[in-house]
Design an enzyme around this catalytic site. Structure first.
Site, short mmCIF file in Angstrom:
data_model
loop_
_atom_site.label_atom_id
_atom_site.label_comp_id
_atom_site.label_asym_id
_atom_site.label_seq_id
_atom_site.Cartn_x
_atom_site.Cartn_y
_atom_site.Cartn_z
N THR A 1 -5.27 0.57 0.90
CA THR A 1 -4.80 -0.77 1.27
C THR A 1 -5.86 -1.54 2.05
O THR A 1 -6.08 -2.72 1.80
CB THR A 1 -3.51 -0.69 2.10
N THR A 2 -6.52 -0.85 2.99
CA THR A 2 -7.53 -1.54 3.78
C THR A 2 -8.68 -1.97 2.87
O THR A 2 -9.14 -3.12 2.93
CB THR A 2 -8.06 -0.62 4.89
N ASP B 1 -0.25 9.27 2.25
CA ASP B 1 -1.50 8.90 1.58
C ASP B 1 -2.01 10.07 0.75
O ASP B 1 -2.49 9.90 -0.37
CB ASP B 1 -2.57 8.52 2.61
N ASP C 1 -3.47 2.36 9.39
CA ASP C 1 -3.05 2.13 8.01
C ASP C 1 -2.93 0.62 7.73
O ASP C 1 -2.11 -0.06 8.34
CB ASP C 1 -1.71 2.83 7.81
#
Ligand code: ADP
Ligand code: MG
Length: 547
Positions: free
Chosen positions: A100-101, A392, A67
């Site tokens: 987010t990545t 998520d 994550d």
């Protein structure tokens, strides 16, 4: 290294001794390098085939995750530009909860492309202008490609949840977990309004991932505080307390002098009376269950037990809030304010054993929307990763339903938007066109990384994807990372909320622009590991007054 300004041949000291300063190209390159380093750190985790990171903190605690936000949070980053990248991940996490990545990788790639343009002597303002225009176009294209979804499309909702979870440790049980996430969202949805605060995610080590359950009500990881208290209360009238049931120690230096056994006796009796009065307050309110955020004195426990009240203490703040919301109880900060109307209600409050530990289940709440996802799994590391995956999934579902739109994943959307932005670039000339094109290329870092992380040749895959997207009818074609084929992502069920992509493009380009505009880094002295910006940005320029 203090910086000097030259005034009539006399050097004038404008910055305090020890201030770190780097300017112009140096500052720019240094910032870009730091930001790229952050993006590189998380890039290998992107997608279902992404690798995990093992993070060990100074206490030796281990977190294994894929994550982006978690990785960056644990990394304790010092460099100011790198910190801006961490902010990108945090913003994405806060606003959407997933992607987010993607956001960080995109920001890193924008800067990498910008670096190439700087090398060609293109001025940063031209680059940022081009990026800004490209961003607007990209957001427009995203909206255009997106497809509608609503709460009744259960199959699509399940696909959104599975796509959000793939790659995390949850994969083996992702179908079951997706059903749970969708079940939870359906419970809390009311028209277009979805309040995911009603979904509490709790975890308990032991059992397997498949034992994860959706529970109607609130589950608290606490036990009943006193053995003489009931373990089960039906038709519960609930007090939710944020203050302690203890006698506060004196905060001032006042002393009580006790110089005789009688005085001691009086003192103890007085204490007992105060505690009894506290317990009586609760008993008089008609409550038969108490959840207390702070401690409860043994004596108070004794009186409450005698009145057959079920009590839990040291309940987490977030649980106190959930309990308030679910049972309709007002959260009481001062016991003297407690009134009958403040009590919450649940059909049943019961302590039950889960994997050898006691947990308190609050079921049949006044707010029927309150649900808990109780995550189970073999080890702490597994459940923590399942928890992140579940978050998520739940947040992804909320994000999808919030805008009511989804886009195809697997790099499809990025390739398509890149194509649109390139088309748009054609209407410009020279340097601006270069900057807009650079933005388009940067978007392709997503499919490129998905391919790379799956051990495929990124150049081949990108070429195949681009070729497919030349046809107007196939904007939904992306990379199936399990077979390497270019596939229809809607058919494959790889779909993501539009909101993830909108937010990722926005925060990535904003961060890139911001970093590109910096041409001077001034850090106060004393920060050994310079360059670390002083808080408040530029206030380190002592003699020059505050900015
Ligand atoms: P992020 O932190 O950005 O959400 P993830 O590691 O969750 O990063 O990866 C998300 C990316 O993985 C998205 O681009 C998504 O489309 C892609 N993805 C998810 N599942 C699949 C799949 N089955 N096939 C191809 N791509 C997938
Ligand atoms: Mg994700």
């Amino acid at each position: 290294m203090a910086t000097l300004a030259n005034l009539g041949g006399q050097p004038v000291l404008i910055l305090p001794e020890g201030t770190f300063r780097s300017r112009g190209r140096d500052a720019q390159r240094n910032n870009i390098a730091a930001a790229k380093a952050i993006a590189d750190a998380v890039r290998t985790t992107l997608g279902p085939k992404g690798m995990d990171k093992m993070l060990v903190d100074s206490m030796g605690d281990v977190v294994i995750t894929n994550d982006g936000a978690t990785i960056l949070e644990e990394m304790q980053i010092e460099h100011p530009a790198a910190k801006m990248m961490v902010e990108v991940a945090k913003t994405q996490d806060k606003i959407v909860g997933d992607g987010t990545t993607t956001a960080v990788v995109l920001a890193g790639e924008l800067l990498k492309k910008a670096e190439g343009l700087l090398d060609q002597e293109i001025h940063p303002t031209v680059i940022t202008k081009g990026f800004r225009m490209a961003k607007v176009k990209a957001l427009e294209a995203l909206e255009k490609i997106a497809k509608k979804v609503d709460i009744t499309h259960e199959d699509i909702l399940r696909q959104i949840a599975i796509t959000a979870m793939t790659g995390k440790a949850a994969e083996r049980a992702s179908k079951e977990l997706a059903d749970i996430a969708v079940g939870a969202i359906k419970r809390v949805a009311e028209g277009k309004e979805i309040d995911i605060d009603n979904i509490k995610i709790e975890k308990k080590e032991g059992g397997s991932i498949n034992d994860t359950r959706l529970i109607e009500g609130v589950v608290i990881d606490k036990e009943v505080v006193h053995t003489a208290m009931p373990k089960k209360v039906e038709k519960a009238r609930i007090t939710v307390l944020s203050s302690a049931l203890e006698i506060k120690s004196l905060e001032t230096d006042a002393k009580v002098s006790i110089d005789s056994p009688e005085k001691m006796q009086l003192f103890l009796e007085e204490e007992d009376k105060i505690l009894k009065r506290m317990a009586d307050k609760i008993i008089e309110s008609g409550a038969n269950v108490v959840f207390c955020q702070k401690g409860i004195d043994d004596t108070a426990q004794h009186y409450l037990a005698k009145a057959k009240i079920l009590v839990a203490r040291r309940v987490k703040k977030s649980d106190i809030d959930s309990l308030g919301r679910a049972t309709g109880a007002a959260i009481i900060h001062n016991l003297n304010d407690l009134k009958k109307e403040d009590l919450g209600y649940a059909n049943l409050v019961e302590e039950r054993k889960v994997a050898g530990d006691q947990m308190i289940f609050v079921e049949g709440c006044r707010q029927p929307k309150a649900v808990t996802i109780l995550i189970r799994g073999g080890t702490e590391h597994v459940i923590s990763e399942v928890e992140r995956a579940m978050q998520d999934a739940v947040k992804g579902l909320a994000a999808a339903l919030d805008l009511g739109k989804i886009v195809p994943g697997g790099g499809a959307i990025e390739i398509e938007v890149a194509k649109e932005v390139r088309k748009y670039a054609e209407s410009f000339e020279g340097r601006e066109q270069l900057a807009i094109n650079a933005f388009a290329e940067a978007l392709e870092i997503i499919p490129r990384s998905l391919a790379e992380n799956a051990g495929m040749d990124p150049i081949d895959k990108l070429a195949a994807l681009r070729a497919m997207h030349e046809k107007a009818t196939s904007p939904q074609y992306g990379l199936d990372v399990f077979t390497g084929n270019v596939e229809d992502m809607y058919k494959l069920g790889v779909v993501e909320p539009l909101k993830i992509k909108l937010q990722a493009v926005m925060s990535a380009s904003e961060a890139a622009e911001m970093i590109l505009r910096i041409d001077d880094v001034i850090a106060a002295g004393g920060s050994e590991r310079a360059p670390a910006m002083p808080p408040g940005g530029m206030s380190g320029m002592g003699g020059e007054g505050d900015y």
